[in-house]
Every structure is written in C-alpha cells, then in structure tokens.
Write an enzyme that holds these catalytic residues in place. Structure first.
Site, PDB file in Angstrom:
ATOM      1  CG  ASP A 197      -1.765   1.262   1.287  1.00 52.66           C
ATOM      2  OD1 ASP A 197      -2.565   1.480   0.362  1.00 52.66           O
ATOM      3  OD2 ASP A 197      -1.615   2.030   2.264  1.00 52.66           O
ATOM      4  CD  GLU A 281      -5.055   1.383  -4.064  1.00 56.66           C
ATOM      5  OE1 GLU A 281      -6.251   1.678  -4.120  1.00 56.66           O
ATOM      6  OE2 GLU A 281      -4.344   1.585  -3.067  1.00 56.66           O
ATOM      7  CG  ASP A 367      -1.034   3.398   6.013  1.00 51.37           C
ATOM      8  OD1 ASP A 367      -1.938   3.860   5.297  1.00 51.37           O
ATOM      9  OD2 ASP A 367      -0.270   4.105   6.694  1.00 51.37           O
TER      10      ASP A 367
END
Length: 447
Positions: A197, A281, A367
């Site tokens: 992340d 991502e 996170d």
C-alpha cells in the site's frame, strides 16, 4: 523457463579535459541545431499543406548540404554519428506523437516534438561507428578523443551505443546500452507473497506490517532551495552572478533527484528479491497532485509513479508475478477480518490512521489493513485468471475431441487432441509482414 535478453542502461561519470569539453560543447550544439532544423522543415511542410518529406531527404538537407553553406560549415568539425542519431530521435518522437493521435499508443497523450534549448540538459548519442572502449579503460569518442571514465562496475556485455550527457550542474556522464541475460531469480514458493500500500504518511506499507518510511528528500532540502531560489530571483538576467546562483540551485535539485532515485532502486530491489508475488495498487498520480487536493508537493516528492515503473520492470526481469489492483478497489474501507465495508472513506477521513470495525470489532491500522486487502485481491485475480485459462484449455480439448469424433477419429488417442501450433511469421501481432498501413490524411505529416 527460457532466458530472455533485455537491454539496460549502465551510467558512469566521465571527466573530459578542457579540449574535450570544448569539442563536446560543439557536438551538443551541432546535434541540437540539426534536430531543430529538421523539425522546422517538417513544421513548414505541414503549414504549407505539402506532403511530408522523407527522412533521407531531410537528413541530406540538414547535414550533407548544410555543411556546404557558410551558416552551417561548422557541422563538419564534429562526428556525423550524433547528428544522424539526433534525426532518428526526432523520428521516434514524431512516431510516438502520431501513434498517440491515432490511439495506438498506450498511456497518456504525447504532444508533438518541440525545439531543443541550449539551457536544457545536453546529450549526444554515438553508435558503434563512433566510439571504442580501450583496454586502458578509457572511452574513445569520434573527433573528441579518449575520455577518462569512472568505472563503478563492469559492463555485462559489449555496448551497442553510448550517450554522452551534460546535466544542469555541468557534470558529464555516459550511458551505455547493453544486452543483459534476463535469467529469473530462484523461485521462493507460494508463501512469498506481499501486498503493498503506497501513501504519503509512509512511503509504503506491506501486508506483513513492515513500514517503509518516507525519506522526503525535497522537504528536507526545502529551506536551502528557498534560499537559492531567492538568490536567483535577485540576480540580473544573463549576468555571471546569475549563472553562478542558478548553478548552486541546480546542484541542490540534482542531489535531491539522485537521493530519491537511489532510494527507489534499493527498495524495489529488496521487494523483488524477497517476494515471489507482489500485489500493488495502481495510482492516479496526476489526480493526487491536482491543485484541488493540495498534495502536489508531497506527491511529487514521493515519486510514486517512478516507484511503480521501476518495480514493474524489475519484477518482469526477475520472473516475479506483479499484480496491479485497480485504484477504485476500496482497500482502505474493507475490514480485512470480516470483509465488511466499514472503514474510513474519502479525503475528509485521511486523518484516521487506526479504526475499529463496527461489525466484528477488529482494530486495524489503516495502511496495514489496506495492504492485506490489496494482497487478497491480487491473489483472487491470479486464481481467477488460472481458472479461466484452465477452462479455456478444457474447452479447446473438448472441441478437438468432438470434431475428430464427428469425422470418425479416435477420441482416446491423446496425440490427436493436440492443436496445431500457429506458425511464427516473424512479425508483430496485428501486422501483415511488409504491408504498409494506409496514411490517415487527417493527421499531420510525420517522418
């Protein structure tokens, strides 16, 4: 697995003497002038509504014939190799522009080529005809001489080209293009998986809980940058003191860029070596840096787009699996324990770094929870892809068996079920050998 050959750049610092710096300045200037002259020819032809001139005709006009004129007679003082390469770079830029107009090029839109400036970074490319690596460790460049190179590591193979670069701080570098054997790294097994992340408070957080703190190189140098920027604004434009002030400012920016690049190279190498499957991502970096978000300086300081590009390239060379999870996937809002969508939402809740799920009561670090969800989504995509591939192979087998059975074939013989391989024609997918695509009359002329 078959080893693949990939081409990489190896960069080194060089130290030319006074005479060599003079010749390099002439080479940079000649390559820049040839590029701008050719670009002007294409622009004038387009404005006049004429057919686009051919590459050979333009090269003859701006190099061969230009050397015979009084205005461009100094082109004969430098090697012709970087002049020709400068025109090839213009051709590549035009091809990318027209491919972007047609929609054939992936990624953001590419604008038309622009004129090169003397104040920008200078470069000149030499192919095998224009350089030689001496046994003494020096680099011979045509009409420049033997240049001292600071060899920080050995070249893996013979270079196919070398680009000489002068950056904004006045330092000289060479960049060799070499072919590298793309042998994959050893397989780490099914358990070596990680979700990543990316963010601003921390540079990256993995699904295992490891935090990669943001170095914030630009923020740390901000005080010094403001000081030198004020000094530049106070100097008279074009003065010697103004050039000295701009050089000091450029050195600070170059140091920040070098630190950021080194940090990203180290972290991406470590992630690729320690993980077999990486899920990350995708990010809309331009959207994050928009004025309305008021995060532009922090987003650009993180260089998240550069991190993703380097990680993708290294994972491909190492034989790792990299899964890109869509940025619209609600990784932050989903509870990694019960998969309920009860987490913090939107920009207004960016300050929420820890939250408790209202359904199951699990407490999450924002996170780490997002990284776990990204990994779970990436593994789901892999499983779905494998299931679709298996179903496709099964359908193909059944189709082959039914076809042979209808014709009286023996469906129990495995050899008869093998589909014939498509012959390799040596052309890219979507092309037809030497056939030339029809030119779109609505587009401007290209090389």
């Amino acid at each position: 697995m078959v080893n693949r050959v990939t081409h990489l750049r190896y960069n080194y610092r060089i130290y030319p003497d006074v005479d060599q710096r003079t010749m390099l300045a002439r080479t940079f200037g000649s390559a820049r002038v040839v590029y701008n002259d050719a670009l002007r020819i294409f622009q004038n032809a387009w404005k006049a509504g004429l057919d686009r001139p051919g590459f050979a005709a333009v090269a003859r006009a701006v190099i061969t014939e230009a050397k015979q004129t009084l205005d461009r007679v100094w082109l004969a003082e430098v090697s012709v190799v970087p002049l020709q390469q400068s025109l090839r770079h213009l051709q590549v830029a035009y091809n990318a522009f027209f491919a972007s107009l047609r929609g054939d090029r992936k990624g953001p839109k590419v604008g038309p080529p622009r004129f090169k400036r003397r104040s920008a970074r200078q470069s000149a490319e030499f192919t095998r005809r224009g350089f030689v690596l001496r046994e003494t460790g020096k680099l011979y460049l045509a009409k420049i001489g033997e240049v001292k190179v600071a060899w920080s590591r050995d070249l893996p193979s013979e270079p196919s080209s070398v680009t000489v670069i002068k950056d904004g701080t006045g330092k000289y570098f060479v960049s060799f293009v070499v072919a590298v054997d793309g042998a994959p790294l050893p397989d780490l097994g099914e358990d070596a998986v990680v979700g990543i992340d990316l963010g601003l408070s921390a540079f990256a957080v993995t699904s295992s809980g490891k935090r990669i703190e943001s170095p914030k190189f630009l923020r740390r140098a901000e005080r010094k940058l403001k000081k030198y920027q004020r000094a530049v604004s106070r100097k008279q434009k074009g003065s010697q003191n103004g050039r000295k002030a701009r050089l000091k400012l450029a050195k600070v920016h170059a140091r920040v860029a070098s630190q950021r690049r080194d940090f990203i190279e180290q972290e991406t190498t470590r992630l690729v070596r320690e993980s077999q499957v990486l899920a990350v991502e995708t990010l809309n970096v331009h959207g994050m840096a928009a004025k309305g978000m008021r995060l532009g300086k922090s987003v650009h300081d993180q260089a998240l787009g550069m991190f993703l590009r380097v990680l993708t390239a290294k994972a491909a060379r190492a034989g790792r699996t990299l899964i890109a999870v869509d940025r619209f996937y609600a990784s932050t809002q989903i509870c990694s324990a019960c998969e309920a969508k009860t987490g913090p939402k939107g920009k207004e809740e960016l300050h929420v770094r820890e939250w408790q799920c209202t359904d199951c009561g699990a407490v999450h670090d924002r996170d780490v929870n997002a990284a776990i969800n990204i990994l779970r989504e990436g593994l789901r995509q892999i499983a779905e892809h494998e299931q679709l591939a298996a179903g496709h192979r099964k359908d193909q087998s059944n189709l082959g068996a039914e076809s042979l059975n209808a014709c009286g074939g023996d469906t129990k013989t495995s050899d008869t079920l093998a589909a014939p391989e498509t012959p390799n024609t040596g052309t890219e997918p979507g092309t037809s050998g030497n056939a030339k695509p029809e030119r779109d009359k609505s587009l401007p002329p290209s090389l």
